[in-house]
Write an enzyme that holds these catalytic residues in place. Structure first.
Site, mmCIF file in Angstrom:
data_model
loop_
_atom_site.group_PDB
_atom_site.id
_atom_site.type_symbol
_atom_site.label_atom_id
_atom_site.label_comp_id
_atom_site.label_asym_id
_atom_site.label_seq_id
_atom_site.Cartn_x
_atom_site.Cartn_y
_atom_site.Cartn_z
ATOM 1 C CG ASN A 11 -1.755 1.194 1.398
ATOM 2 O OD1 ASN A 11 -1.814 2.043 0.503
ATOM 3 N ND2 ASN A 11 -2.428 1.306 2.528
ATOM 4 C CD1 TRP A 12 3.757 1.347 -2.756
ATOM 5 C CD2 TRP A 12 4.028 2.769 -4.473
ATOM 6 N NE1 TRP A 12 4.782 0.873 -3.548
ATOM 7 C CE2 TRP A 12 4.964 1.725 -4.611
ATOM 8 C CE3 TRP A 12 4.006 3.771 -5.438
ATOM 9 C CZ2 TRP A 12 5.876 1.664 -5.668
ATOM 10 C CZ3 TRP A 12 4.909 3.705 -6.503
ATOM 11 C CH2 TRP A 12 5.833 2.669 -6.615
ATOM 12 C CE LYS A 13 -0.183 3.073 4.864
ATOM 13 N NZ LYS A 13 -0.076 3.169 6.311
ATOM 14 C CG HIS A 95 -5.742 1.736 5.405
ATOM 15 N ND1 HIS A 95 -5.316 2.644 6.343
ATOM 16 C CD2 HIS A 95 -4.704 0.890 5.195
ATOM 17 C CE1 HIS A 95 -4.069 2.350 6.677
ATOM 18 N NE2 HIS A 95 -3.670 1.300 5.998
ATOM 19 C CD GLU A 97 -2.889 5.302 6.930
ATOM 20 O OE1 GLU A 97 -2.874 5.335 5.683
ATOM 21 O OE2 GLU A 97 -1.953 4.832 7.609
ATOM 22 C CD GLU A 165 -3.198 -2.471 7.366
ATOM 23 O OE1 GLU A 165 -2.116 -2.711 6.826
ATOM 24 O OE2 GLU A 165 -3.831 -1.421 7.179
ATOM 25 N N GLY A 171 2.860 2.250 10.752
ATOM 26 C CA GLY A 171 3.830 3.325 10.594
ATOM 27 C C GLY A 171 4.584 3.684 11.864
ATOM 28 C CB SER A 204 5.534 -1.886 11.960
ATOM 29 O OG SER A 204 5.130 -0.552 12.260
ATOM 30 N N GLY A 225 2.963 -1.131 4.218
ATOM 31 C CA GLY A 225 2.991 0.283 3.867
ATOM 32 C C GLY A 225 4.398 0.713 3.486
ATOM 33 N N GLY A 226 5.082 1.342 4.429
ATOM 34 C CA GLY A 226 6.387 1.945 4.164
ATOM 35 C C GLY A 226 7.373 1.031 3.455
HETATM 36 P P1 13P Z 1 3.283 0.337 7.578
HETATM 37 O O1 13P Z 1 3.763 -0.944 6.967
HETATM 38 O O2 13P Z 1 3.985 1.545 7.042
HETATM 39 O O3 13P Z 1 3.228 0.261 9.067
HETATM 40 O O4 13P Z 1 1.750 0.526 7.078
HETATM 41 C C1 13P Z 1 0.869 -0.525 7.218
HETATM 42 C C2 13P Z 1 -0.375 -0.184 6.489
HETATM 43 O O5 13P Z 1 -1.146 0.650 6.905
HETATM 44 C C3 13P Z 1 -0.626 -0.885 5.215
HETATM 45 O O6 13P Z 1 -1.917 -0.659 4.755
#
Ligand code: 13P
Length: 244
Positions: A11-13, A95, A97, A165, A171, A204, A225-226
């Site tokens: 997920n590149w957000k 998600h 977010e 999640e 993050g 993470s 994510g990251g």
């Molecule tokens: P991180 O891997 O950056 O913690 O993000 C997880 C996430 O929200 C994937 O959708």
């Protein structure tokens, strides 16, 4: 019982410009024949270009949200059919977010997932507790409640993936213990309408912790994510999943 498919989803957000498509190309070259599904979900602006960049490779492309309606007066929104038209095969929905930033409820998520299914997309439905909810012992109630309310009619392993999640692990570099992940994934598996639906862990995930997380019985992959932004890191996570 059919076994759930393994999936490594990135997920590149709200990250990524056209220059970053190079990471998708490098990844596609590096993981030519992966032992699991591989998915990248870039921002909507890059979906079509990324689908072109990885065409003919093992890397699939997905969106990060869609509207519940097929079309209409919804400025700024993107429909499931538009995602398909851009080359997407999956869409992340609910998600944390989006639940937090856009006030999306599980009822909204179920409507979006129904639209995604109608357009032929696989919906990756996200659930997860906040730190306060975990601290007050509500984790399973929250997560199972979100699951029940977010799943649309007709959800099967062919059209639905669930991502657990924990909000406090996203993050932050913090992850639940392996026992905590196992407890939630076991409970989710019991509650699925189709036991072969894939269950991803997210929050993470990195090359350094992927192997131990993928060894947990009911973890079928990760939503990353990251660490999905760099081909090298995501490639290492994909290798760990393929070897699990
Ligand atoms: P991180 O891997 O950056 O913690 O993000 C997880 C996430 O929200 C994937 O959708």
């Amino acid at each position: 019982m059919t076994k759930a498919c393994k999936l490594a989803a990135g997920n590149w957000k709200m990250n990524g410009l056209r220059a970053d498509l190079e990471q998708a190309r490098i990844l596609a070259q590096a993981i030519a024949k992966p032992n699991c599904g591989v998915l990248l979900c870039p921002p909507a602006t890059l979906i079509a270009a990324m689908a072109d960049a990885v065409a003919g490779t093992a890397v699939m492309v997905g969106g990060q949200d869609c509207h519940a309606q097929i079309s209409g007066a919804h400025t700024g929104d993107v429909s499931a059919q538009m995602l398909v038209d851009s080359g997407a095969r999956y869409v992340i929905l609910g998600h944390s977010e989006r639940r937090a930033d856009h006030g999306e409820s599980s009822v909204d998520v179920a409507a979006k997932a129904g639209a995604a299914h109608g357009a032929g997309l696989v919906a990756i439905i996200c659930v997860g507790e906040t730190e306060a909810e975990r601290d007050s012992g509500q984790t399973l109630d929250v997560v199972l409640g979100q699951l029940a309310a977010s799943l649309p009619e007709g959800a099967t392993a062919a059209n639905t993936v669930i991502a657990y999640e924990p909000v406090w692990a996203i993050g932050t570099g913090r992850t639940p213990t392996l026992e905590q992940i196992a407890e939630v994934h076991d409970a989710l598996r019991e509650s699925l309408p189709d036991a072969a639906i894939s269950l991803l862990y997210g929050g993470s995930v990195k090359p350094g912790n992927a192997t131990e997380i993928f060894a947990i019985a009911n973890v079928d992959g990760a939503l990353v994510g990251g660490a999905s932004l760099k081909a090298e890191d995501f490639g290492a996570i994909i290798s760990a999943l393929g070897a699990a």
